[in-house]
Design a protein around this motif. Structure first.
Motif, PDB file in Angstrom:
ATOM      1  N   VAL A  36       0.901  -1.284   0.114  1.00  0.00           N
ATOM      2  CA  VAL A  36      -0.125  -0.167   0.119  1.00  0.00           C
ATOM      3  C   VAL A  36       0.834   1.211  -0.063  1.00  0.00           C
ATOM      4  N   GLU A  37       0.256   2.065  -0.834  1.00  0.00           N
ATOM      5  CA  GLU A  37       0.998   3.379  -0.904  1.00  0.00           C
ATOM      6  C   GLU A  37       0.079   4.579  -0.663  1.00  0.00           C
ATOM      7  N   GLY A  38       0.290   5.746  -0.107  1.00  0.00           N
ATOM      8  CA  GLY A  38      -0.432   6.794   0.126  1.00  0.00           C
ATOM      9  C   GLY A  38      -0.172   7.757  -1.157  1.00  0.00           C
ATOM     10  N   TYR A  39      -1.336   8.610  -1.665  1.00  0.00           N
ATOM     11  CA  TYR A  39      -1.634   9.650  -2.385  1.00  0.00           C
ATOM     12  C   TYR A  39      -2.317  10.584  -1.920  1.00  0.00           C
ATOM     13  N   LEU A  40      -1.574  11.823  -1.703  1.00  0.00           N
ATOM     14  CA  LEU A  40      -2.116  13.215  -1.176  1.00  0.00           C
ATOM     15  C   LEU A  40      -2.877  13.862  -2.185  1.00  0.00           C
ATOM     16  N   THR A  47     -13.877  19.570  -2.528  1.00  0.00           N
ATOM     17  CA  THR A  47     -13.699  18.426  -1.569  1.00  0.00           C
ATOM     18  C   THR A  47     -12.453  18.893  -0.645  1.00  0.00           C
ATOM     19  N   GLU A  48     -12.492  18.737   0.583  1.00  0.00           N
ATOM     20  CA  GLU A  48     -11.410  18.779   1.391  1.00  0.00           C
ATOM     21  C   GLU A  48     -10.159  17.926   0.915  1.00  0.00           C
ATOM     22  N   THR A  49      -8.955  18.152   1.785  1.00  0.00           N
ATOM     23  CA  THR A  49      -7.962  17.262   1.340  1.00  0.00           C
ATOM     24  C   THR A  49      -8.060  15.880   1.679  1.00  0.00           C
ATOM     25  N   THR A  50      -7.676  14.964   0.585  1.00  0.00           N
ATOM     26  CA  THR A  50      -7.998  13.722   0.656  1.00  0.00           C
ATOM     27  C   THR A  50      -6.695  12.806   0.603  1.00  0.00           C
ATOM     28  N   LEU A  51      -6.953  11.345   1.391  1.00  0.00           N
ATOM     29  CA  LEU A  51      -5.746  10.594   1.021  1.00  0.00           C
ATOM     30  C   LEU A  51      -6.156   9.309   0.195  1.00  0.00           C
ATOM     31  N   MET A  52      -5.703   8.879  -0.767  1.00  0.00           N
ATOM     32  CA  MET A  52      -5.996   7.853  -1.560  1.00  0.00           C
ATOM     33  C   MET A  52      -4.904   6.656  -1.107  1.00  0.00           C
ATOM     34  N   LEU A  53      -5.312   5.661  -0.758  1.00  0.00           N
ATOM     35  CA  LEU A  53      -4.475   4.335  -0.576  1.00  0.00           C
ATOM     36  C   LEU A  53      -4.535   3.461  -1.886  1.00  0.00           C
ATOM     37  N   ALA A  70      -1.781  15.875   8.567  1.00  0.00           N
ATOM     38  CA  ALA A  70      -2.665  14.749   9.190  1.00  0.00           C
ATOM     39  C   ALA A  70      -2.255  13.454   8.292  1.00  0.00           C
ATOM     40  N   ALA A  71      -2.117  13.718   6.825  1.00  0.00           N
ATOM     41  CA  ALA A  71      -1.832  12.379   5.834  1.00  0.00           C
ATOM     42  C   ALA A  71      -0.628  12.190   6.346  1.00  0.00           C
ATOM     43  N   LEU A  82       4.165   8.078   1.165  1.00  0.00           N
ATOM     44  CA  LEU A  82       3.308   9.207   1.033  1.00  0.00           C
ATOM     45  C   LEU A  82       3.739  10.115  -0.387  1.00  0.00           C
ATOM     46  N   TYR A  83       2.942  10.039  -1.219  1.00  0.00           N
ATOM     47  CA  TYR A  83       3.235  10.926  -2.385  1.00  0.00           C
ATOM     48  C   TYR A  83       2.037  11.911  -2.706  1.00  0.00           C
ATOM     49  N   GLU A  84       2.711  13.098  -3.433  1.00  0.00           N
ATOM     50  CA  GLU A  84       1.520  13.966  -3.595  1.00  0.00           C
ATOM     51  C   GLU A  84       1.228  13.649  -5.089  1.00  0.00           C
ATOM     52  N   VAL A  85      -0.226  13.669  -5.049  1.00  0.00           N
ATOM     53  CA  VAL A  85      -0.622  13.441  -6.620  1.00  0.00           C
ATOM     54  C   VAL A  85      -0.214  14.505  -7.459  1.00  0.00           C
ATOM     55  N   VAL A  86      -0.165  15.830  -7.064  1.00  0.00           N
ATOM     56  CA  VAL A  86       0.250  16.875  -8.084  1.00  0.00           C
ATOM     57  C   VAL A  86       1.543  16.732  -8.658  1.00  0.00           C
ATOM     58  N   LYS A  87       2.356  16.230  -7.814  1.00  0.00           N
ATOM     59  CA  LYS A  87       3.972  16.010  -8.296  1.00  0.00           C
ATOM     60  C   LYS A  87       4.043  14.605  -8.985  1.00  0.00           C
ATOM     61  N   VAL A  88       3.475  13.530  -8.622  1.00  0.00           N
ATOM     62  CA  VAL A  88       3.855  12.341  -9.385  1.00  0.00           C
ATOM     63  C   VAL A  88       2.710  11.686 -10.049  1.00  0.00           C
ATOM     64  N   GLY A  89       1.391  12.152  -9.909  1.00  0.00           N
ATOM     65  CA  GLY A  89       0.219  11.291 -10.551  1.00  0.00           C
ATOM     66  C   GLY A  89      -0.150  10.256  -9.846  1.00  0.00           C
ATOM     67  N   TYR A  90      -1.097   9.520 -10.642  1.00  0.00           N
ATOM     68  CA  TYR A  90      -1.461   8.112 -10.087  1.00  0.00           C
ATOM     69  C   TYR A  90      -0.726   7.034 -10.690  1.00  0.00           C
ATOM     70  N   PRO A  91      -0.596   6.059 -10.006  1.00  0.00           N
ATOM     71  CA  PRO A  91       0.134   4.937 -10.530  1.00  0.00           C
ATOM     72  C   PRO A  91      -0.652   4.161 -11.702  1.00  0.00           C
ATOM     73  N   GLN A  92       0.126   3.762 -12.606  1.00  0.00           N
ATOM     74  CA  GLN A  92      -0.569   3.024 -13.762  1.00  0.00           C
ATOM     75  C   GLN A  92      -1.389   1.666 -13.229  1.00  0.00           C
ATOM     76  N   ARG A  93      -0.894   1.147 -12.320  1.00  0.00           N
ATOM     77  CA  ARG A  93      -1.630  -0.068 -11.650  1.00  0.00           C
ATOM     78  C   ARG A  93      -2.944   0.284 -11.327  1.00  0.00           C
ATOM     79  N   MET A  94      -3.349   1.537 -10.666  1.00  0.00           N
ATOM     80  CA  MET A  94      -4.400   1.839 -10.382  1.00  0.00           C
ATOM     81  C   MET A  94      -5.449   2.084 -11.662  1.00  0.00           C
ATOM     82  N   ARG A  95      -5.096   2.782 -12.779  1.00  0.00           N
ATOM     83  CA  ARG A  95      -5.994   2.699 -13.918  1.00  0.00           C
ATOM     84  C   ARG A  95      -6.055   1.503 -14.655  1.00  0.00           C
TER      85      ARG A  95
END
Length: 114
Positions: A36-40, A47-53, A70-71, A82-95
């Motif tokens: 598991v990895e976290g994506y801020l 929406t408020e700040t969210t954390l995607m695992l 908090a994240a 923990l990664y920031e989505v705006v910097k690294v994007g979402y991983p291909q495995r999620m798509r």
């Protein structure tokens, strides 16, 4: 009163923040999966700040958190990066996971229709 006033939704202007149930869900979800990895995800106007695992296979969950600090605390507590989505994007495995789920839903729908 204007002609279309009755169709407009009234908004309170207050977004729902994170709750302890959100935090508990994230902790429990991460404990039941591996890799598991976290994506801020930053706060938006909607929406408020969210954390995607995201797990090793691309399965994911998302919940609100009380801001970036908090994240960081939560991911440090459960020992995941923990990664920031705006910097690294979402991983291909999620798509890829989403595409597989869509195919399965379509198959189920077609089977149910006959």
């Amino acid at each position: 009163m204007g002609l279309f006033d009755r169709f407009r939704r009234k908004r309170s202007g207050v977004m729902r923040g994170a709750s302890s149930a959100d935090t508990e869900h994230l902790i429990g979800w991460a404990a039941q999966r591996r890799g598991v990895e976290g994506y801020l995800e930053p706060r938006t106007t909607v929406t408020e700040t969210t954390l995607m695992l995201i797990a090793h296979d691309g399965e994911w969950t998302r919940r609100r958190v009380d801001g970036p600090a908090a994240a960081h605390r939560l991911t440090r507590k459960i020992g995941i990066p923990l990664y920031e989505v705006v910097k690294v994007g979402y991983p291909q495995r999620m798509r890829d996971y989403q595409a597989r789920q869509r195919i399965l839903r379509d198959r189920d729908r077609k089977a149910a229709d006959g």
